[in-house]
Design an enzyme around this catalytic site. Structure first.
Site, PDB file in Angstrom:
ATOM      1  N   ASP A   1      -4.894 -12.752   3.578  1.00 26.48           N
ATOM      2  CA  ASP A   1      -6.118 -12.253   4.171  1.00 26.48           C
ATOM      3  C   ASP A   1      -7.350 -12.500   3.307  1.00 26.48           C
ATOM      4  O   ASP A   1      -8.451 -12.075   3.671  1.00 26.48           O
ATOM      5  CB  ASP A   1      -5.999 -10.766   4.524  1.00 26.48           C
ATOM      6  CG  ASP A   1      -5.241  -9.942   3.502  1.00 26.48           C
ATOM      7  OD1 ASP A   1      -4.907 -10.484   2.427  1.00 26.48           O
ATOM      8  OD2 ASP A   1      -4.968  -8.757   3.775  1.00 26.48           O
TER       9      ASP A   1
ATOM     10  N   HIS B   1       0.813  -1.222   0.000  1.00 27.26           N
ATOM     11  CA  HIS B   1       0.000   0.000   0.000  1.00 27.26           C
ATOM     12  C   HIS B   1       0.849   1.276   0.000  1.00 27.26           C
ATOM     13  O   HIS B   1       0.306   2.364  -0.262  1.00 27.26           O
ATOM     14  CB  HIS B   1      -0.924   0.042   1.219  1.00 27.26           C
ATOM     15  CG  HIS B   1      -1.972  -1.025   1.214  1.00 27.26           C
ATOM     16  ND1 HIS B   1      -2.811  -1.242   0.141  1.00 27.26           N
ATOM     17  CD2 HIS B   1      -2.311  -1.952   2.156  1.00 27.26           C
ATOM     18  CE1 HIS B   1      -3.625  -2.251   0.432  1.00 27.26           C
ATOM     19  NE2 HIS B   1      -3.345  -2.692   1.642  1.00 27.26           N
TER      20      HIS B   1
END
Length: 312
Positions: free
Chosen positions: A246, A126
């Site tokens: 995830d 990110h």
């Protein structure tokens, strides 16, 4: 050379994000406990070395690097944005996390290893050229991709990202630069809100958004038909993997329904391309995954596939 390396460093455990933060040291502890099993005794275990300023500056603004490292507190913790928390050891950990992936690239390009898994934190995908985001300080996989091109002269570097969150930073850094391809499966809509299919460009960018509730069958269909085929057409000299776990059905931060068997299968798909296209050269780096048991089981499956073993 058929060796598979595990690159990590105990300093990555000292990056302290505080009570209740999902990206915490227990994640890495769970992974390292799982990989301490005798089943993984074949792994060559290597301590990470830190990234240089020059390596970071290949994708990050120099002023951002300086400001981020200057923001590391001498004691206590500090929030750099709404999600990203740092402590006194965070600067060292972030440099080691980026450096580990560059080290992995060096190992596979020189033939000292065939595949590498970097068990490091903080994660990276990110992080933008001049902005922290989503637990990430430096974009580990993008730093390593640039290192592969600039230091080793590899013409074509593919980055594949199966974290449940889109790697906005990796796309921002690599999608407009010659010689890189970024391909991502991710839940959408979901943080960070990027990763639109309509942004895709042949041989450059492949966003494959998945709807909430996506199961193994649908994931495998999209991953094989879109991601695998795109990487094969790109014909890479190296494959880098942003390995987030995830998308597992037990993960508390998202809504996909994958299992550890899916991560083993996806890894096998990528190692098969690496064997065909680039002498097996593949380097993987930990991104997300926030349910400790699911994370440990998923990493076991991922590393088993890197070792060329069947799922069990």
């Amino acid at each position: 050379m058929s060796q598979t390396w595990l690159i990590t460093h105990e300093a990555c455990l000292e990056h302290d994000t505080g009570p209740g933060h999902p990206e915490n040291a227990q994640r890495l502890r769970a992974i390292l406990r799982a990989l301490d099993d005798p089943e993984f005794s074949e792994l060559v275990r290597v301590d990470a070395t830190p990234a240089s300023r020059g390596q970071l500056e290949a994708v990050h603004d120099p002023d951002y690097i300086a400001a981020t490292l200057a923001a590391i507190p001498e004691q206590g913790r500090r929030s750099l944005d709404g999600d990203t928390v740092v402590s006194p050891a965070s600067g060292e950990a972030a440099l080691l996390a980026a450096g580990a992936v560059c080290q992995g690239v060096d190992a596979v390009v020189t033939g000292n290893a065939r595949r590498v898994f970097c068990a490091v934190r903080p994660p990276g995908h990110h992080a933008e050229p001049a902005e922290t985001m989503g637990f990430c300080l430096f974009n580990n996989v993008a730093v390593a991709a640039a290192h592969a091109r600039e230091h080793h002269g590899l013409p074509r570097v593919a980055v594949v990202d199966f974290d449940v969150h889109h790697g906005n930073g990796t796309e921002a850094m690599l999608a407009g630069r010659r010689g890189f391809m970024y391909a991502s499966t991710h839940q959408r809509p979901l943080f960070p809100g990027t990763g639109r299919r309509q942004d895709n460009r042949e041989d450059v960018l492949y966003n494959v958004p998945l709807i909430e509730g996506c199961d193994s069958e649908l994931f495998r269909e999209h991953f094989h038909n879109e991601i695998v085929n795109a990487v094969m057409r790109f014909d890479p000299d190296l494959i880098l993997v942003s390995a987030g776990f995830d998308a597992h059905g037990l993960d508390p931060l998202a809504g996909l329904e994958l299992t550890e068997a899916d991560f083993h299968w996806a890894t096998q798909e990528l190692t098969a391309i690496a064997d065909y296209a680039c002498g097996g050269r593949l380097v993987s780096v930990l991104e997300g995954g926030y349910h400790l048991d699911a994370l440990a089981a998923s990493v076991r499956a991922h590393v088993s596939a890197l070792l060329g073993r069947p799922y069990r």
